[in-house]
Design a protein around this motif. Structure first.
Motif, short mmCIF file in Angstrom:
data_model
loop_
_atom_site.label_atom_id
_atom_site.label_comp_id
_atom_site.label_asym_id
_atom_site.label_seq_id
_atom_site.Cartn_x
_atom_site.Cartn_y
_atom_site.Cartn_z
N LEU A 62 0.81 -1.22 0.00
CA LEU A 62 0.00 0.00 0.00
C LEU A 62 0.84 1.26 0.00
CD1 LEU A 62 -2.80 -1.08 2.53
CD2 LEU A 62 -2.84 -1.16 0.03
N THR A 63 2.08 1.18 0.46
CA THR A 63 2.95 2.35 0.50
C THR A 63 3.70 2.57 -0.82
OG1 THR A 63 4.62 0.96 1.57
CG2 THR A 63 3.26 2.35 2.99
N ALA A 64 3.50 1.66 -1.77
CA ALA A 64 4.15 1.83 -3.07
C ALA A 64 3.42 2.92 -3.86
CB ALA A 64 4.15 0.52 -3.84
N PRO A 65 4.14 3.66 -4.70
CA PRO A 65 3.50 4.72 -5.50
C PRO A 65 2.38 4.14 -6.37
CG PRO A 65 5.89 4.93 -5.58
CD PRO A 65 5.59 3.65 -4.91
N GLY A 66 1.21 4.77 -6.33
CA GLY A 66 0.08 4.37 -7.16
C GLY A 66 -0.67 3.16 -6.67
N ALA A 67 -0.29 2.64 -5.48
CA ALA A 67 -0.95 1.43 -4.99
C ALA A 67 -2.39 1.70 -4.58
CB ALA A 67 -0.17 0.85 -3.82
N VAL A 68 -2.66 2.92 -4.10
CA VAL A 68 -4.02 3.28 -3.68
C VAL A 68 -4.45 4.51 -4.46
CG1 VAL A 68 -3.79 2.26 -1.39
CG2 VAL A 68 -3.13 4.64 -1.75
N SER A 69 -5.77 4.69 -4.55
CA SER A 69 -6.29 5.83 -5.32
C SER A 69 -6.11 7.15 -4.60
CB SER A 69 -7.78 5.60 -5.62
OG SER A 69 -8.51 5.49 -4.40
N ASN A 70 -6.04 7.08 -3.27
CA ASN A 70 -5.92 8.33 -2.50
C ASN A 70 -5.52 7.97 -1.07
OD1 ASN A 70 -5.97 11.00 -1.81
ND2 ASN A 70 -8.20 11.08 -1.54
N LEU A 71 -4.90 8.91 -0.41
CA LEU A 71 -4.63 8.77 1.02
C LEU A 71 -4.64 10.17 1.62
CD1 LEU A 71 -1.40 9.70 1.68
CD2 LEU A 71 -0.98 7.56 0.48
N PHE A 72 -4.95 10.23 2.89
CA PHE A 72 -5.00 11.55 3.54
C PHE A 72 -4.79 11.39 5.03
CE2 PHE A 72 -9.31 9.91 3.45
CZ PHE A 72 -9.75 10.10 4.76
N LEU A 73 -4.37 12.54 5.64
CA LEU A 73 -4.21 12.58 7.08
C LEU A 73 -5.55 12.91 7.72
CD1 LEU A 73 -0.86 14.57 7.43
CD2 LEU A 73 -1.20 12.13 7.75
N GLN A 74 -5.83 12.24 8.82
CA GLN A 74 -7.06 12.54 9.55
C GLN A 74 -6.78 13.68 10.53
OE1 GLN A 74 -8.10 8.74 11.32
NE2 GLN A 74 -9.75 8.48 9.83
N THR A 75 -7.64 14.69 10.53
CA THR A 75 -7.47 15.84 11.42
C THR A 75 -8.83 16.43 11.73
OG1 THR A 75 -6.40 17.98 11.74
CG2 THR A 75 -7.18 17.46 9.51
N SER A 76 -8.87 17.27 12.73
CA SER A 76 -10.11 17.94 13.11
C SER A 76 -10.37 19.09 12.17
CB SER A 76 -10.01 18.44 14.56
OG SER A 76 -11.11 19.27 14.88
N SER A 77 -11.64 19.20 11.77
CA SER A 77 -11.99 20.31 10.87
C SER A 77 -11.83 21.65 11.55
CB SER A 77 -13.43 20.13 10.38
OG SER A 77 -14.33 20.08 11.50
N ASP A 78 -11.88 21.68 12.92
CA ASP A 78 -11.73 22.95 13.65
C ASP A 78 -10.27 23.30 13.87
OD1 ASP A 78 -14.47 23.05 13.81
OD2 ASP A 78 -14.54 22.03 15.76
N ASN A 79 -9.40 22.31 13.77
CA ASN A 79 -7.99 22.58 14.04
C ASN A 79 -7.16 21.72 13.10
OD1 ASN A 79 -5.55 23.33 15.10
ND2 ASN A 79 -5.91 22.48 17.14
N GLN A 80 -7.21 22.07 11.83
CA GLN A 80 -6.53 21.28 10.83
C GLN A 80 -5.02 21.31 10.97
OE1 GLN A 80 -7.86 22.08 6.88
NE2 GLN A 80 -10.05 21.87 7.39
N ALA A 81 -4.51 22.34 11.60
CA ALA A 81 -3.05 22.44 11.77
C ALA A 81 -2.53 21.48 12.81
CB ALA A 81 -2.67 23.87 12.14
N ALA A 82 -3.44 20.82 13.56
CA ALA A 82 -2.99 19.91 14.61
C ALA A 82 -2.34 18.67 14.04
CB ALA A 82 -4.18 19.53 15.51
#
Length: 439
Positions: A35-55
């Motif tokens: 899954l960590t290989a380039p192109g292995a998944v369609s998308n990935l993202f960090l989970q964060t709070s919508s009120d404090n995205q910089a956290a």
């Protein structure tokens, strides 16, 4: 023997094929999904709070390094990395049921007691696109010391958490683990993150599985052996049936042959016990009948008759005429006996009659009757008519007595008839007792 060798070859072939399949199963390369290989998944993202995205921020996105730092209390404090496994259709993910383990190399620095690995499986029976949480969740909590070095996690370790079951309150069959349509995989921290700094680096995340599961291989081997056994049994049954039919034909042929042999044996027996010239019993046939009478132990009377001056008939009229005399006398005597009486040619011009259970005086009267019939049977020959007479000797063989002794006494009586002028009947003088019964 050929059938046994064929079965042995099939058995050896089956064993070799089984070993080859098992070896092939071991030698097949592992199914992998990195899954960590380039192109292995369609998308990935960090989970964060919508009120404090910089956290939650990337430290090095290329190497999957990120940190989480919530300075204030938030009701929902996500800190994780999510891999999207679905493509253009968010409801259609990947079948992770074909994989057995997940190898993860994760470095963590922070005070959290657990790192959670979770996989979402979209089930169209109850999951909704507008509610990401409705996809059934499977998770396992790992302690920081569990991941101090790369760890291999059995996918069977992932279970449906209790909070998800309570939240959606579905029927039991919907709460069973299943990863046939996995849409997301997440690594996060399931704890209060307020005032804490957490750093994570995902160095590798690889799903491993078999191209063909061992269960399927074993099932295929079992089915193959069952099929082979069925074929061998069917083949053996067919050969056994053919053998049975062949043996039955052989038995039928043998039965027919046995029947023929019995007929031939009966013919031979008759030939062996019948006098060829006169058609009555010969000496051998008479001896067998006398043995049967003696074994019955009922007593019998014996009558021996001898054709008078038979040598003179042969010398004057020829042997053909002599043979005709023998045939005629045999026919005359046989025509005046009971069916139960035994009659045959004892030898030369002598004939013997055995009457079972008959009184000696009755036998003497029978002999007298036969003497008269013989005397009346003149025979025509080329040299004119031939007058024939016969002498008779009668003796009794009482129950349990010796037949051989009775024959000697009947023969002695016959000689007295000859000495007394021939053409007469003489009874045995040494045993005048009567048989007790008449048949």
């Amino acid at each position: 023997m050929r059938h046994d060798l064929s079965n042995t070859h099939l058995l050896i072939g089956g064993i070799v094929l089984t070993l080859a399949v098992l070896a092939g199963q071991e030698l097949l390369p592992t199914r992998k999904l990195e899954l960590t290989a380039p192109g292995a998944v369609s998308n990935l993202f960090l989970q964060t709070s919508s009120d404090n995205q910089a956290a939650v921020q990337w430290i090095d996105a290329e190497h999957f390094r990120w940190k989480c730092h919530y300075t204030g209390f938030d009701k929902y404090q996500p800190c994780g990395l999510t891999f999207i496994l679905s493509g253009d259709d968010p409801a259609r993910g990947r079948d992770l049921g074909r994989f057995d383990t997940l190898e993860m190399d994760l470095r963590y620095k922070g005070p959290s007691s657990y790192i959670r690995l979770s996989i979402r499986n979209f089930d169209p029976r109850f999951s909704k696109l507008e509610d990401a949480n409705s996809a059934r969740m499977h998770s396992v909590n790992l302690r920081p010391r569990d991941i101090e070095k790369p760890v291999s996690i059995e996918l069977s370790e992932l279970t449906v958490p209790e909070w998800w079951i309570q939240q959606f309150n579905l029927s039991r069959e919907y709460n069973r683990p299943g990863l046939q349509n996995a849409t997301a995989l997440t690594i996060d921290l399931p704890s209060d993150l307020t005032g804490q700094v957490h750093e994570l680096e995902l160095r590798s995340l690889v799903l491993n599985g078999e191209w063909i599961s061992r269960d399927r291989v074993y099932l295929a081997i079992l089915c193959g052996w069952l099929l082979g056994a069925t074929l061998m049994v069917t083949r053996g049954w067919s050969q056994l049936r053919q053998s049975h039919n062949r043996q039955q034909r052989e038995i039928d042929a043998l039965t027919v042959r046995t029947s023929q042999l019995r007929i031939e044996q009966e013919k031979l027996r008759r030939l062996a016990t019948i006098d060829e010239l006169t058609g009555v019993l010969n000496r051998r046939g008479l001896e067998q009948s006398l043995e049967d009478f003696e074994a019955a132990a009922q007593g019998m009377t014996l009558v021996i008759l001898d054709i008078d001056h038979f040598k003179h008939v042969n010398d004057r009229h020829g042997h053909d005429c002599g043979d005709e005399v023998l045939r005629r006398i045999a026919a005359v005597v046989a025509g005046n006996l009971r069916a139960s009486d035994v009659f045959g040619r004892w030898g030369g011009e002598e004939f013997l009659i055995a009457c079972q259970g008959t009184r000696i005086r009755d036998a003497a009267r029978l002999a007298e009757k036969l003497r008269e019939r013989v005397q009346q049977s003149n025979i025509d020959s080329a040299g004119g008519r031939v007058a024939v007479t016969a002498s008779f000797g009668v003796a009794l063989a009482p129950p349990g007595g010796s037949t051989a002794d009775a024959l000697k006494r009947a023969d002695a009586a016959l000689y007295r008839a000859k000495d007394a002028g021939r053409n007469r009947v003489e009874m045995d003088r040494t045993l005048q007792s009567e048989a007790p019964t008449t048949v």
